[in-house]
Motif scaffolding. Structure first.
Motif, PDB file in Angstrom:
ATOM      1  N   ARG A  49       0.809  -1.105   0.071  1.00 49.71           N
ATOM      2  CA  ARG A  49      -0.089  -0.128  -0.082  1.00 49.71           C
ATOM      3  C   ARG A  49       0.768   1.386   0.063  1.00 49.71           C
ATOM      4  O   ARG A  49       0.457   2.243  -0.486  1.00 49.71           O
ATOM      5  CB  ARG A  49      -0.914   0.012   1.273  1.00 49.71           C
ATOM      6  CG  ARG A  49      -2.219  -0.937   1.293  1.00 49.71           C
ATOM      7  CD  ARG A  49      -2.776  -1.008   2.338  1.00 49.71           C
ATOM      8  NE  ARG A  49      -3.238   0.294   3.048  1.00 49.71           N
ATOM      9  CZ  ARG A  49      -4.452   1.033   2.706  1.00 49.71           C
ATOM     10  NH1 ARG A  49      -5.147   0.396   1.563  1.00 49.71           N
ATOM     11  NH2 ARG A  49      -4.672   2.050   3.203  1.00 49.71           N
ATOM     12  N   LYS A  53       1.581   4.355  -6.487  1.00 47.97           N
ATOM     13  CA  LYS A  53       0.552   3.797  -7.129  1.00 47.97           C
ATOM     14  C   LYS A  53       0.754   2.408  -7.784  1.00 47.97           C
ATOM     15  O   LYS A  53       0.195   1.803  -8.500  1.00 47.97           O
ATOM     16  CB  LYS A  53       0.319   4.443  -8.444  1.00 47.97           C
ATOM     17  CG  LYS A  53      -0.158   5.901  -8.121  1.00 47.97           C
ATOM     18  CD  LYS A  53      -0.544   6.657  -9.322  1.00 47.97           C
ATOM     19  CE  LYS A  53      -1.317   7.954  -9.045  1.00 47.97           C
ATOM     20  NZ  LYS A  53      -1.787   8.510 -10.414  1.00 47.97           N
ATOM     21  N   GLU A  55       0.293  -0.655  -6.326  1.00 48.17           N
ATOM     22  CA  GLU A  55      -1.061  -1.567  -6.360  1.00 48.17           C
ATOM     23  C   GLU A  55      -2.036  -1.335  -7.537  1.00 48.17           C
ATOM     24  O   GLU A  55      -2.437  -2.362  -8.126  1.00 48.17           O
ATOM     25  CB  GLU A  55      -1.872  -1.506  -5.276  1.00 48.17           C
ATOM     26  CG  GLU A  55      -1.194  -1.986  -3.859  1.00 48.17           C
ATOM     27  CD  GLU A  55      -1.959  -2.155  -2.388  1.00 48.17           C
ATOM     28  OE1 GLU A  55      -1.877  -2.995  -1.550  1.00 48.17           O
ATOM     29  OE2 GLU A  55      -2.733  -1.282  -2.535  1.00 48.17           O
ATOM     30  N   GLN A  56      -2.273  -0.143  -7.769  1.00 48.21           N
ATOM     31  CA  GLN A  56      -3.217   0.309  -8.980  1.00 48.21           C
ATOM     32  C   GLN A  56      -2.484  -0.344 -10.333  1.00 48.21           C
ATOM     33  O   GLN A  56      -3.151  -0.829 -11.156  1.00 48.21           O
ATOM     34  CB  GLN A  56      -3.501   1.857  -9.102  1.00 48.21           C
ATOM     35  CG  GLN A  56      -4.124   2.244  -7.869  1.00 48.21           C
ATOM     36  CD  GLN A  56      -3.466   2.948  -6.756  1.00 48.21           C
ATOM     37  OE1 GLN A  56      -2.463   2.283  -6.318  1.00 48.21           O
ATOM     38  NE2 GLN A  56      -3.834   4.035  -6.385  1.00 48.21           N
ATOM     39  N   THR A  85      -9.312  -0.700  11.239  1.00 47.46           N
ATOM     40  CA  THR A  85      -8.364  -0.013  10.140  1.00 47.46           C
ATOM     41  C   THR A  85      -7.933  -0.985   9.269  1.00 47.46           C
ATOM     42  O   THR A  85      -7.710  -0.847   8.141  1.00 47.46           O
ATOM     43  CB  THR A  85      -7.224   0.780  10.948  1.00 47.46           C
ATOM     44  OG1 THR A  85      -8.052   1.776  11.896  1.00 47.46           O
ATOM     45  CG2 THR A  85      -6.319   1.386   9.864  1.00 47.46           C
ATOM     46  N   ARG A  88     -10.479  -2.297   6.786  1.00 47.53           N
ATOM     47  CA  ARG A  88     -10.594  -1.329   5.416  1.00 47.53           C
ATOM     48  C   ARG A  88      -9.453  -1.485   4.524  1.00 47.53           C
ATOM     49  O   ARG A  88      -9.449  -1.316   3.236  1.00 47.53           O
ATOM     50  CB  ARG A  88     -10.655  -0.053   6.096  1.00 47.53           C
ATOM     51  CG  ARG A  88     -12.099   0.357   6.685  1.00 47.53           C
ATOM     52  CD  ARG A  88     -12.351   1.748   6.835  1.00 47.53           C
ATOM     53  NE  ARG A  88     -11.262   2.541   7.676  1.00 47.53           N
ATOM     54  CZ  ARG A  88     -11.242   2.767   8.924  1.00 47.53           C
ATOM     55  NH1 ARG A  88     -12.369   2.199   9.421  1.00 47.53           N
ATOM     56  NH2 ARG A  88     -10.143   3.339   9.428  1.00 47.53           N
ATOM     57  N   ALA A  89      -8.069  -1.643   5.277  1.00 50.36           N
ATOM     58  CA  ALA A  89      -6.909  -1.577   4.274  1.00 50.36           C
ATOM     59  C   ALA A  89      -6.897  -2.827   3.295  1.00 50.36           C
ATOM     60  O   ALA A  89      -6.551  -2.551   2.061  1.00 50.36           O
ATOM     61  CB  ALA A  89      -5.843  -1.506   5.294  1.00 50.36           C
ATOM     62  N   ASP A  91      -9.584  -4.552   2.245  1.00 52.73           N
ATOM     63  CA  ASP A  91     -10.534  -4.316   1.227  1.00 52.73           C
ATOM     64  C   ASP A  91      -9.963  -3.266   0.187  1.00 52.73           C
ATOM     65  O   ASP A  91     -10.176  -3.456  -1.171  1.00 52.73           O
ATOM     66  CB  ASP A  91     -11.782  -3.813   1.565  1.00 52.73           C
ATOM     67  CG  ASP A  91     -12.457  -5.097   2.277  1.00 52.73           C
ATOM     68  OD1 ASP A  91     -12.200  -6.378   2.024  1.00 52.73           O
ATOM     69  OD2 ASP A  91     -13.488  -4.824   3.048  1.00 52.73           O
ATOM     70  N   GLU A  92      -9.359  -2.228   0.619  1.00 54.88           N
ATOM     71  CA  GLU A  92      -8.937  -1.159  -0.446  1.00 54.88           C
ATOM     72  C   GLU A  92      -7.823  -1.832  -1.185  1.00 54.88           C
ATOM     73  O   GLU A  92      -7.538  -1.397  -2.619  1.00 54.88           O
ATOM     74  CB  GLU A  92      -8.364   0.022   0.553  1.00 54.88           C
ATOM     75  CG  GLU A  92      -9.468   0.817   1.009  1.00 54.88           C
ATOM     76  CD  GLU A  92      -8.963   2.022   2.037  1.00 54.88           C
ATOM     77  OE1 GLU A  92      -7.565   2.027   2.205  1.00 54.88           O
ATOM     78  OE2 GLU A  92      -9.802   2.822   2.633  1.00 54.88           O
ATOM     79  N   SER A  93      -6.997  -2.641  -0.668  1.00 52.75           N
ATOM     80  CA  SER A  93      -5.737  -3.083  -1.498  1.00 52.75           C
ATOM     81  C   SER A  93      -6.677  -4.116  -2.542  1.00 52.75           C
ATOM     82  O   SER A  93      -5.948  -3.983  -3.668  1.00 52.75           O
ATOM     83  CB  SER A  93      -4.702  -3.805  -0.700  1.00 52.75           C
ATOM     84  OG  SER A  93      -3.830  -3.030   0.058  1.00 52.75           O
ATOM     85  N   GLN A  95      -9.378  -3.836  -3.988  1.00 53.58           N
ATOM     86  CA  GLN A  95     -10.024  -3.214  -4.765  1.00 53.58           C
ATOM     87  C   GLN A  95      -8.772  -2.599  -5.912  1.00 53.58           C
ATOM     88  O   GLN A  95      -8.990  -2.571  -7.229  1.00 53.58           O
ATOM     89  CB  GLN A  95     -10.800  -1.816  -4.428  1.00 53.58           C
ATOM     90  CG  GLN A  95     -11.970  -2.550  -3.677  1.00 53.58           C
ATOM     91  CD  GLN A  95     -12.609  -1.359  -2.503  1.00 53.58           C
ATOM     92  OE1 GLN A  95     -12.160  -0.370  -2.863  1.00 53.58           O
ATOM     93  NE2 GLN A  95     -13.438  -1.796  -2.008  1.00 53.58           N
ATOM     94  N   ARG A  96      -7.930  -2.207  -5.413  1.00 54.18           N
ATOM     95  CA  ARG A  96      -6.635  -1.384  -6.303  1.00 54.18           C
ATOM     96  C   ARG A  96      -5.994  -2.476  -7.053  1.00 54.18           C
ATOM     97  O   ARG A  96      -5.895  -2.405  -8.353  1.00 54.18           O
ATOM     98  CB  ARG A  96      -5.830  -0.696  -5.146  1.00 54.18           C
ATOM     99  CG  ARG A  96      -6.081   0.602  -4.570  1.00 54.18           C
ATOM    100  CD  ARG A  96      -5.057   0.931  -3.581  1.00 54.18           C
ATOM    101  NE  ARG A  96      -5.606   1.991  -2.638  1.00 54.18           N
ATOM    102  CZ  ARG A  96      -5.115   2.536  -1.553  1.00 54.18           C
ATOM    103  NH1 ARG A  96      -3.806   1.880  -1.135  1.00 54.18           N
ATOM    104  NH2 ARG A  96      -5.249   3.563  -1.039  1.00 54.18           N
TER     105      ARG A  96
END
Length: 373
Positions: A49, A53, A55-56, A85, A88-89, A91-93, A95-96
């Motif tokens: 993370r 960018k 991960e994206q 926390t 959330r992290a 799930d965000e990873s 998604q990216r």
């Protein structure tokens, strides 16, 4: 390409992994680098993370015709004091990266006792990681660390983790005990930055080139590392496809007689040049009342004097006081000659004098890591 079992994960990883910290130029360059790595036989891609960018960019590459089932994807997420926390992290990873699951998740930078306390807390970050493993979003968990050996050993001893990412190289062998304990617990071992932070080995000084011949210093370090069966894979932090020049792709014997001779020359050179000023890295001098990381300062001095690794010494020395828990310790000019370290040194080194000498040789403009707290 050779492949090794990644400890109790039972994943078969290529002995070289693509570390994507430097794949940040553009989405296109990142994809080209990933494709080149795969073509060379690399099946493990590692990001975080905190890598801009990365991960994206990797997620975009995975969506553009790469076969996900033939690759192992690791991302790293910093430890958190609470489960929410971390949830959330994760799930965000996902998604990216545009994936449904991570093959491996590493707690990123488990560097301090406070971080370990967060991991061990009943409602800490591991609660979210375990939930993600239970529902299939994460398949295996480990940790990465830039911490002191005692913290690393304690983290391994929790039995929470299936693998560890750590620093270890021909020029930094302090973490050998951690590798041995990881092997006892059947944990995979991933070596962080065996080229750059192991000694700027892509651009070595001529003295080091001569001592390591007929191998390049980088290749000799690779051979040294891969001669240890407890080590699974080495990170190759390529910024673009042209940097994926891996001299050991097809090697099967990693430490032959010629390599052993080169290692012996390095030891002889160090003993002859440093003489009675050689720091053996026992760490008995710590803690320092002024917060100086005495062994690391003297290690950089060792390398500078023995092998002319001045650029590397300056690069790492300038990180002191500028990188938080990623590279802890104050610079050597903070020494006030208190003498607290002197009776604890088994070599009877004149530590204050050596610290002043190291500071004079290596100090310069401060440097920072890619990410910083």
């Amino acid at each position: 390409m050779s492949y090794r079992r990644f400890g109790q994960t039972n994943l078969s990883l290529s002995v070289f992994s693509l570390g994507m910290m430097r794949c940040l130029a553009s989405e296109d360059v990142a994809e080209q680098t990933v494709r080149r790595a795969i073509a060379l036989g690399i099946n493990h891609l590692e990001t975080a993370r905190g890598y801009g960018k990365s991960e994206q960019f990797l997620g975009a590459a995975l969506q553009n015709g790469l076969t996900r089932s033939q690759l192992y994807i690791t991302t790293k997420i910093a430890p958190t004091p609470d489960a929410e926390t971390m949830e959330r992290a994760i799930d965000e990873s996902l998604q990216r990266l545009k994936v449904d699951y991570l093959d491996t998740l590493a707690i990123h930078g488990l560097n301090t006792w406070e971080h370990l306390a967060w991991v061990e807390a009943e409602n800490g970050c591991m609660q979210a990681v375990r939930q993600a493993m239970a529902d299939g979003r994460v398949r295996h968990v480990g940790f990465s660390t830039h911490g002191f050996l005692d913290v690393i050993l304690a983290a391994i001893a929790t039995n929470f983790f299936e693998f560890v990412n750590l620093h270890y190289s021909l020029f930094f062998q302090r973490n050998q005990a951690a590798i041995e304990l990881a092997a006892q617990k059947d944990m995979g071992v991933f070596i962080i930055s065996p080229a750059d932070k192991a000694g700027l080995l892509y651009t070595p000084p001529q003295t080091l080139i001569d001592l390591c011949a007929p191998f390049s210093p980088l290749e000799l370090n690779y051979r040294f590392l891969l001669s240890n069966p407890a080590i699974t894979t080495l990170s190759v932090g390529a910024a673009n496809p042209t940097e994926l020049d891996l001299p050991l792709m097809k090697a099967t014997q990693f430490l032959e007689a010629e390599a052993a001779s080169a290692l012996a020359r390095l030891q002889t050179q160090q003993a002859q040049t440093l003489k009675t000023d050689l720091c053996s890295q026992c760490y008995a001098c710590l803690p320092c009342p002024e917060g100086i990381h005495i062994p690391e300062v003297l290690r950089l001095r060792n390398l500078t004097i023995a092998y002319d690794m001045t650029r590397f010494g300056e690069y790492r020395y300038r990180m002191f006081e500028n990188a938080g828990h990623w590279f802890p310790g104050n610079k050597a000019n903070r020494c006030n000659d208190c003498g607290d370290c002197l009776p604890r040194c088994p070599e009877n080194l004149d530590i204050p004098t050596l610290l002043r000498d190291a500071h004079q040789r290596l100090n310069g403009k401060p440097g920072r890591r890619l990410w910083q707290d």
